[in-house]
Design a protein around this motif. Structure first.
Motif, PDB file in Angstrom:
ATOM      1  N   TYR A 367     -42.913  80.793 -33.219  1.00 15.47           N
ATOM      2  CA  TYR A 367     -41.005  80.829 -34.009  1.00 15.47           C
ATOM      3  C   TYR A 367     -41.275  80.450 -35.669  1.00 15.47           C
ATOM      4  CZ  TYR A 367     -42.173  84.699 -30.628  1.00 15.47           C
ATOM      5  OH  TYR A 367     -42.088  86.009 -29.732  1.00 15.47           O
ATOM      6  N   ARG A 368     -41.330  80.730 -36.526  1.00 17.23           N
ATOM      7  CA  ARG A 368     -40.143  79.804 -37.741  1.00 17.23           C
ATOM      8  C   ARG A 368     -39.393  80.907 -37.398  1.00 17.23           C
ATOM      9  NH1 ARG A 368     -45.194  78.008 -42.336  1.00 17.23           N
ATOM     10  NH2 ARG A 368     -46.036  77.517 -40.605  1.00 17.23           N
ATOM     11  N   VAL A 369     -37.836  79.469 -37.627  1.00 16.12           N
ATOM     12  CA  VAL A 369     -37.039  80.272 -37.458  1.00 16.12           C
ATOM     13  C   VAL A 369     -36.335  79.253 -39.014  1.00 16.12           C
ATOM     14  CG1 VAL A 369     -34.277  80.117 -36.798  1.00 16.12           C
ATOM     15  CG2 VAL A 369     -36.719  80.700 -35.084  1.00 16.12           C
ATOM     16  N   LYS A 370     -35.721  80.411 -39.414  1.00 12.38           N
ATOM     17  CA  LYS A 370     -34.649  79.189 -41.273  1.00 12.38           C
ATOM     18  C   LYS A 370     -33.605  80.267 -41.127  1.00 12.38           C
ATOM     19  CE  LYS A 370     -34.911  79.097 -45.795  1.00 12.38           C
ATOM     20  NZ  LYS A 370     -35.852  78.956 -47.196  1.00 12.38           N
ATOM     21  N   PRO A 371     -32.491  79.879 -40.949  1.00  8.55           N
ATOM     22  CA  PRO A 371     -31.990  78.254 -40.470  1.00  8.55           C
ATOM     23  C   PRO A 371     -31.875  77.821 -39.124  1.00  8.55           C
ATOM     24  CG  PRO A 371     -29.712  78.470 -41.380  1.00  8.55           C
ATOM     25  CD  PRO A 371     -30.948  80.246 -41.844  1.00  8.55           C
ATOM     26  N   SER A 372     -32.257  76.475 -38.707  1.00  3.97           N
ATOM     27  CA  SER A 372     -32.184  77.299 -36.407  1.00  3.97           C
ATOM     28  C   SER A 372     -31.458  75.552 -37.055  1.00  3.97           C
ATOM     29  CB  SER A 372     -33.965  76.286 -36.650  1.00  3.97           C
ATOM     30  OG  SER A 372     -33.860  74.995 -37.050  1.00  3.97           O
ATOM     31  N   ASN A 373     -30.652  75.230 -37.798  1.00  2.00           N
ATOM     32  CA  ASN A 373     -29.616  74.347 -37.188  1.00  2.00           C
ATOM     33  C   ASN A 373     -28.626  74.290 -38.668  1.00  2.00           C
ATOM     34  OD1 ASN A 373     -28.068  72.387 -36.110  1.00  2.00           O
ATOM     35  ND2 ASN A 373     -29.538  70.541 -36.137  1.00  2.00           N
ATOM     36  N   SER A 374     -27.557  74.638 -38.585  1.00  3.39           N
ATOM     37  CA  SER A 374     -27.178  75.013 -39.801  1.00  3.39           C
ATOM     38  C   SER A 374     -25.395  75.096 -39.293  1.00  3.39           C
ATOM     39  CB  SER A 374     -27.373  75.919 -40.614  1.00  3.39           C
ATOM     40  OG  SER A 374     -26.941  75.641 -42.270  1.00  3.39           O
ATOM     41  N   SER A 375     -24.732  75.759 -40.256  1.00  6.28           N
ATOM     42  CA  SER A 375     -23.097  76.267 -40.459  1.00  6.28           C
ATOM     43  C   SER A 375     -22.639  77.274 -40.689  1.00  6.28           C
ATOM     44  CB  SER A 375     -22.601  74.805 -39.769  1.00  6.28           C
ATOM     45  OG  SER A 375     -22.170  74.681 -42.267  1.00  6.28           O
ATOM     46  N   CYS A 376     -21.176  77.855 -40.805  1.00  4.91           N
ATOM     47  CA  CYS A 376     -21.541  79.048 -41.038  1.00  4.91           C
ATOM     48  C   CYS A 376     -19.829  78.913 -42.084  1.00  4.91           C
ATOM     49  CB  CYS A 376     -21.075  80.529 -40.581  1.00  4.91           C
ATOM     50  SG  CYS A 376     -21.046  82.073 -40.783  1.00  4.91           S
ATOM     51  N   GLU A 377     -19.370  79.012 -43.209  1.00  6.29           N
ATOM     52  CA  GLU A 377     -18.461  78.986 -43.347  1.00  6.29           C
ATOM     53  C   GLU A 377     -17.030  80.132 -42.754  1.00  6.29           C
ATOM     54  OE1 GLU A 377     -17.140  76.765 -45.316  1.00  6.29           O
ATOM     55  OE2 GLU A 377     -18.663  75.477 -45.175  1.00  6.29           O
ATOM     56  N   PRO A 378     -15.899  80.620 -42.862  1.00  9.94           N
ATOM     57  CA  PRO A 378     -14.737  81.289 -42.018  1.00  9.94           C
ATOM     58  C   PRO A 378     -14.912  82.254 -42.837  1.00  9.94           C
ATOM     59  CG  PRO A 378     -13.889  79.188 -42.702  1.00  9.94           C
ATOM     60  CD  PRO A 378     -15.212  79.008 -43.280  1.00  9.94           C
ATOM     61  N   GLY A 379     -15.470  83.073 -42.578  1.00  3.75           N
ATOM     62  CA  GLY A 379     -15.011  84.927 -42.578  1.00  3.75           C
ATOM     63  C   GLY A 379     -16.581  85.122 -43.572  1.00  3.75           C
ATOM     64  N   THR A 380     -17.761  84.741 -43.543  1.00 10.07           N
ATOM     65  CA  THR A 380     -18.933  84.625 -44.173  1.00 10.07           C
ATOM     66  C   THR A 380     -19.839  85.228 -43.272  1.00 10.07           C
ATOM     67  OG1 THR A 380     -19.953  82.107 -44.435  1.00 10.07           O
ATOM     68  CG2 THR A 380     -18.231  83.452 -46.761  1.00 10.07           C
ATOM     69  N   SER A 381     -21.102  85.335 -43.765  1.00 13.26           N
ATOM     70  CA  SER A 381     -22.445  85.639 -42.887  1.00 13.26           C
ATOM     71  C   SER A 381     -23.653  85.644 -43.174  1.00 13.26           C
ATOM     72  CB  SER A 381     -22.916  86.932 -42.984  1.00 13.26           C
ATOM     73  OG  SER A 381     -21.609  88.109 -42.813  1.00 13.26           O
ATOM     74  N   ILE A 382     -24.087  84.813 -42.578  1.00 16.31           N
ATOM     75  CA  ILE A 382     -25.619  84.210 -42.648  1.00 16.31           C
ATOM     76  C   ILE A 382     -26.722  84.795 -42.162  1.00 16.31           C
ATOM     77  CG2 ILE A 382     -26.820  81.841 -41.963  1.00 16.31           C
ATOM     78  CD1 ILE A 382     -24.804  80.559 -42.569  1.00 16.31           C
ATOM     79  N   ASP A 383     -28.226  85.256 -42.945  1.00 13.09           N
ATOM     80  CA  ASP A 383     -28.995  85.966 -42.896  1.00 13.09           C
ATOM     81  C   ASP A 383     -29.989  84.624 -41.372  1.00 13.09           C
ATOM     82  OD1 ASP A 383     -27.814  88.162 -42.651  1.00 13.09           O
ATOM     83  OD2 ASP A 383     -29.267  88.449 -44.776  1.00 13.09           O
ATOM     84  N   ILE A 384     -30.344  84.316 -40.811  1.00 13.33           N
ATOM     85  CA  ILE A 384     -31.290  84.134 -39.777  1.00 13.33           C
ATOM     86  C   ILE A 384     -33.751  84.629 -39.848  1.00 13.33           C
ATOM     87  CG2 ILE A 384     -32.313  82.446 -38.049  1.00 13.33           C
ATOM     88  CD1 ILE A 384     -29.251  82.093 -37.427  1.00 13.33           C
ATOM     89  N   VAL A 385     -33.801  84.147 -40.423  1.00 10.93           N
ATOM     90  CA  VAL A 385     -35.321  84.557 -40.015  1.00 10.93           C
ATOM     91  C   VAL A 385     -36.546  84.580 -39.322  1.00 10.93           C
ATOM     92  CG1 VAL A 385     -37.399  85.531 -41.617  1.00 10.93           C
ATOM     93  CG2 VAL A 385     -34.916  85.499 -42.603  1.00 10.93           C
ATOM     94  N   VAL A 386     -36.269  85.462 -38.440  1.00  6.64           N
ATOM     95  CA  VAL A 386     -37.065  84.738 -37.425  1.00  6.64           C
ATOM     96  C   VAL A 386     -39.095  84.946 -37.317  1.00  6.64           C
ATOM     97  CG1 VAL A 386     -37.237  84.483 -34.312  1.00  6.64           C
ATOM     98  CG2 VAL A 386     -35.579  84.910 -35.366  1.00  6.64           C
ATOM     99  N   SER A 387     -39.234  84.361 -37.788  1.00  5.32           N
ATOM    100  CA  SER A 387     -40.803  85.052 -38.566  1.00  5.32           C
ATOM    101  C   SER A 387     -42.209  84.172 -37.354  1.00  5.32           C
ATOM    102  CB  SER A 387     -41.033  84.812 -39.165  1.00  5.32           C
ATOM    103  OG  SER A 387     -41.183  83.414 -40.005  1.00  5.32           O
ATOM    104  N   LEU A 388     -42.529  85.179 -36.812  1.00  2.00           N
ATOM    105  CA  LEU A 388     -44.339  84.283 -36.459  1.00  2.00           C
ATOM    106  C   LEU A 388     -45.308  83.733 -37.120  1.00  2.00           C
ATOM    107  CD1 LEU A 388     -44.861  87.874 -34.058  1.00  2.00           C
ATOM    108  CD2 LEU A 388     -44.328  85.412 -33.077  1.00  2.00           C
ATOM    109  N   HIS A 389     -45.635  83.435 -36.341  1.00  2.00           N
ATOM    110  CA  HIS A 389     -46.927  82.479 -37.039  1.00  2.00           C
ATOM    111  C   HIS A 389     -47.752  82.377 -36.749  1.00  2.00           C
ATOM    112  CE1 HIS A 389     -46.984  77.810 -36.044  1.00  2.00           C
ATOM    113  NE2 HIS A 389     -45.528  77.737 -35.578  1.00  2.00           N
ATOM    114  N   GLY A 390     -49.255  81.863 -38.092  1.00  2.00           N
ATOM    115  CA  GLY A 390     -50.254  81.890 -37.017  1.00  2.00           C
ATOM    116  C   GLY A 390     -50.603  83.188 -36.505  1.00  2.00           C
TER     117      GLY A 390
END
Length: 516
Positions: A367-390
């Motif tokens: 799997y590829r994950v983006k982002p895999s190590n980050s931070s999220c500001e108060p009250g906001t949302s973040i989308d993490i994309v998990v994708s198969l590769h190869g």
């Protein structure tokens, strides 16, 4: 249960427990369990499901399990509270998954010896493992494997077996998916007739007696040792506490090299070496994505939106103290031939501070994950994309771990700061959620479907699409010019032809008049 009916039953169970049991038996319960009962709907629901929504039976079960939990001091069980030799023995541990994606709880019977003096400690050890799993995986069922290879009469301990069964019948309701018994000696047939009586009619169907040829019906070779016909090279040892290690997946621009305290320098170098073995096409894609990641956050979100339009939209929400996470339990992927190759995880920060997060998986090579190590500001949302590769396909055994912890307001959230933060944050301050993979098989006939990366074409950015559109317009303009030129040429030929016809007619008229 329907949503409204379920809520009504949960509310009734709480009310009746408070009025009918708590006043007379409060000293027999751990106050932490009583408090949890008021807050954890899933816990009450598991009791209701296991007792078929019969309220009186459900309340009796809660009462019995609560008294047991206080007797065994379940809320205080930890590695340091138990003798070290129990962990070193290797008779009980969690490892691997069955074909339905349920965690395997191994009981290596040959390492167990009956000793009344040690029985209570051994039972507490069972409780430790079950509570450890229950707190971590939020009530997902287990598959118990009674590995009876190389056992005989000296290993029979019906009291201990009955305790394990009672754990699932009373103390951890709705936690049992099946019991796989491997190579039970014929001499133990009489003993297991007694065991069937303890299980009751509802649970007898969960017993699966197997040998080397049959055990693969329930557990894939990936999680079976060689003597069971598998290829799992796992060897039990302690310390550390045995569990399936969640590792860092590949980010879309290669392996993350800023990891927490569990990763050594050698592991990082190994990851880098693995990244060097990618195909040329994958490297070009990685460079492209790497350049895209340098843009500002609003633009990055736009890019993510364009990349995730085919991702599976999450419908369930896990409401944690730091993050609301969707989906709450499963990531849905399709089969290798026709399936969805991407999934979306949405994190929403519900605190007033920055929340650091990272994503780990049991299958980092897939799997590829983006982002895999980050931070999220108060009250906001973040989308993490998990994708198969190869050429990889998702498996029911694959798992993802989302870890989150609240940062101080004064803390920076860059890559170095996050790496240092994860090294220092106390374990009890980290929120965790585990997600399993669900593979959706299609029963429809194959059709020609053009999807992103259907032919291993690198993912297009907005700039690429704009460039291609501009080129297409230029080609279209040239074609139009050529067509216009052709029309003009055809008109010229017609005029010339008419002119020649006129000249020929005039010449014919002149010759005719001269002869006359």
């Amino acid at each position: 249960m329907a949503g409204q009916d379920k809520a009504a039953l949960i509310s009734e169970a709480r009310r009746r427990f408070e009025t009918e049991y708590l006043p007379d038996k409060s000293d027999k319960y751990d106050s932490r369990d009583v408090e949890r009962l008021q807050q954890d709907d899933n816990w009450i629901e598991n009791y209701l499901i296991w007792r078929h929504d019969v309220m009186d039976d459900t309340l009796k079960m809660i009462d019995e399990s609560f008294q047991w939990r206080k007797e065994y001091m379940v809320n205080d069980l930890s590695e340091s509270a138990l003798p070290k030799w129990l962990f070193e023995n290797g008779a009980l541990y969690l490892h691997g998954y069955d074909k339905e994606g349920y965690k395997l709880f191994w009981f290596r019977v040959k390492f167990h010896t009956k000793d009344p003096k040690l029985q209570f400690e051994k039972k507490k050890f069972v409780a430790f493992w079950l509570e450890h799993y229950a707190r971590r995986d939020h009530g997902k069922p287990l598959t118990v494997v009674f590995d009876m290879a190389e056992t005989g009469l000296s290993h029979i301990d019906l009291d201990f077996i009955r305790f394990i069964i009672n754990c699932f019948k009373v103390y951890y309701p709705n936690y049992l998916s099946k019991i796989v018994i491997f190579e039970m000696p014929w001499i133990m047939n009489a003993a297991f007739k007694i065991v069937k009586g303890w299980l009751g009619p509802d649970a007898i169907s969960m017993l699966k007696f197997t040998n080397k040829n049959e055990v693969q019906e329930y557990i894939s070779v990936e999680y079976l040792p060689a003597y069971m016909g598998g290829i799992d090279t796992f060897k039990y040892s302690y310390p550390p506490l045995v569990d399936d290690d969640f590792q860092t997946p590949l980010c879309e621009n290669g392996p993350i090299t800023t990891e927490d305290e569990t990763e050594s320098k050698e592991e990082m170098e190994a990851d880098s070496k693995e990244a060097g073995e990618f195909s040329e096409e994958q490297i070009l894609n990685a460079k492209k994505v790497c350049s895209v990641e340098q843009i500002s956050k609003p633009e990055e979100n736009d890019k993510t939106d364009s990349k995730t339009k085919n991702a599976k939209k999450a419908l369930t929400i896990f409401k944690g103290p730091l993050l609301h996470i969707s989906p709450a339990e499963e990531l849905f992927f399709g089969s290798k031939e026709i399936g969805e190759k991407k999934c979306l995880i949405v994190l929403t920060n519900v605190t007033k501070n920055v929340v650091a997060f990272k994503v780990r998986t049991t299958a980092p090579d897939k799997y590829r994950v983006k982002p895999s190590n980050s931070s999220c500001e108060p009250g906001t949302s973040i989308d993490i994309v998990v994708s198969l590769h190869g050429g990889f396909a998702a498996s029911l055994q694959d798992r993802f771990l989302i870890m989150a912890a609240e940062m101080d307001q004064a803390s920076a959230a860059g890559v170095p700061e996050l790496a240092q933060f994860w090294k220092e944050v106390p374990r009890n301050k980290v929120m965790e959620l585990r997600l399993r993979c669900h593979v959706v098989e299609s029963s429809k006939p194959s059709t020609l479907t053009l999807k992103e990366n259907s032919f291993n074409i690198p993912t297009k950015t907005n700039e690429d699409l704009h460039l291609q559109l501009t080129q297409l317009l230029q080609v279209n303009r040239r074609l139009q010019e050529q067509i216009d030129c052709c029309v003009w040429f055809q008109q010229l030929i017609v005029v010339l032809a008419l002119f020649l016809v006129a000249i020929a007619a005039f010449c014919f008229y002149v010759l005719y008049t001269q002869r006359c």
